[in-house]
Design a protein around this motif. Structure first.
Motif, PDB file in Angstrom:
ATOM      1  N   ALA A   1       0.714  -1.352   0.087  1.00  0.00           N
ATOM      2  CA  ALA A   1       0.069  -0.001  -0.121  1.00  0.00           C
ATOM      3  C   ALA A   1       0.870   1.388  -0.048  1.00  0.00           C
ATOM      4  O   ALA A   1       0.604   2.159  -0.777  1.00  0.00           O
ATOM      5  N   TYR A   2       1.991   1.351   0.761  1.00  0.00           N
ATOM      6  CA  TYR A   2       2.979   2.498   0.772  1.00  0.00           C
ATOM      7  C   TYR A   2       3.389   2.621  -0.427  1.00  0.00           C
ATOM      8  O   TYR A   2       3.699   3.790  -0.809  1.00  0.00           O
TER       9      TYR A   2
ATOM     10  N   LYS B   1       2.272   1.796  -3.528  1.00  0.00           N
ATOM     11  CA  LYS B   1       1.381   2.211  -4.400  1.00  0.00           C
ATOM     12  C   LYS B   1       1.206   3.550  -4.237  1.00  0.00           C
ATOM     13  O   LYS B   1       1.067   4.295  -5.085  1.00  0.00           O
ATOM     14  N   MET B   2       0.981   4.046  -2.894  1.00  0.00           N
ATOM     15  CA  MET B   2       0.658   5.424  -2.498  1.00  0.00           C
ATOM     16  C   MET B   2       1.940   6.419  -3.176  1.00  0.00           C
ATOM     17  O   MET B   2       1.746   7.414  -3.646  1.00  0.00           O
TER      18      MET B   2
ATOM     19  N   ASP C   1       1.768   6.691  -6.972  1.00  0.00           N
ATOM     20  CA  ASP C   1       0.760   7.675  -7.242  1.00  0.00           C
ATOM     21  C   ASP C   1       1.431   9.147  -7.015  1.00  0.00           C
ATOM     22  O   ASP C   1       1.215  10.135  -8.075  1.00  0.00           O
TER      23      ASP C   1
END
Length: 160
Positions: A56-57, A59-60, A63
């Protein structure tokens, strides 16, 4: 002694602000890239996968990096295109043009003679529509009871 004149012209101030914004966004980008590389390289991960929180980190951060790179590209590109166009074709001093005539109202006609796209007018909504009642018959995808009993008996025979 104070003077009323500024030290810099408006163009110089604009260039300095633009340069400051580009430098700050670039520093943020490099900070994110370094944090991403450190977190993926030096932090122990599970075998054959990445920890869910790290996914998640990552991916963030991905982005954010794409957003910042796009922003830098837009800022630098806008400035560069403006500078190149002024260098190639300097704009002569032109008196201000008279106010343009208001645009004609959109029509429902199809293609115009200029080749522009047709103007679209939304169709009127039917406010009286109500959904039909739910079905009262049993679903058709379920087999009759005797077929389901045969299938269950066949499964029991195989299982024994």
């Amino acid at each position: 002694m104070l003077s009323n004149q500024s030290k810099y012209s408006p163009e110089e101030i604009e260039v300095r602000i633009w340069g400051f914004v580009v430098v700050m966004i670039t520093i943020i980008l490099f900070g994110i890239v370094i944090a991403l590389l450190y977190s993926v390289t030096f932090v122990t991960q599970p075998i054959k996968s990445m920890a869910p929180i790290d996914q998640a980190y990552t991916k963030m951060l991905n982005d954010i990096v794409l957003l910042i790179v796009g922003g830098i590209g837009g800022i630098v590109g806008k400035r560069a295109v403006g500078a190149v166009s002024n260098a190639i074709n300097p704009s002569p001093v032109v008196p201000p043009a008279p106010a343009p005539a208001p645009a004609p109202a959109p029509t429902t006609s199809t293609w115009t003679s200029s080749g522009a796209l047709p103007a679209w007018v939304n169709p009127p909504l039917d406010e009286t529509w109500v959904p039909p009642p739910p079905p009262t018959t049993p679903p058709e995808h379920l087999e009759p009871d005797h077929v389901r009993e045969e299938i269950a008996a066949a499964r029991r025979e195989v299982g024994q």
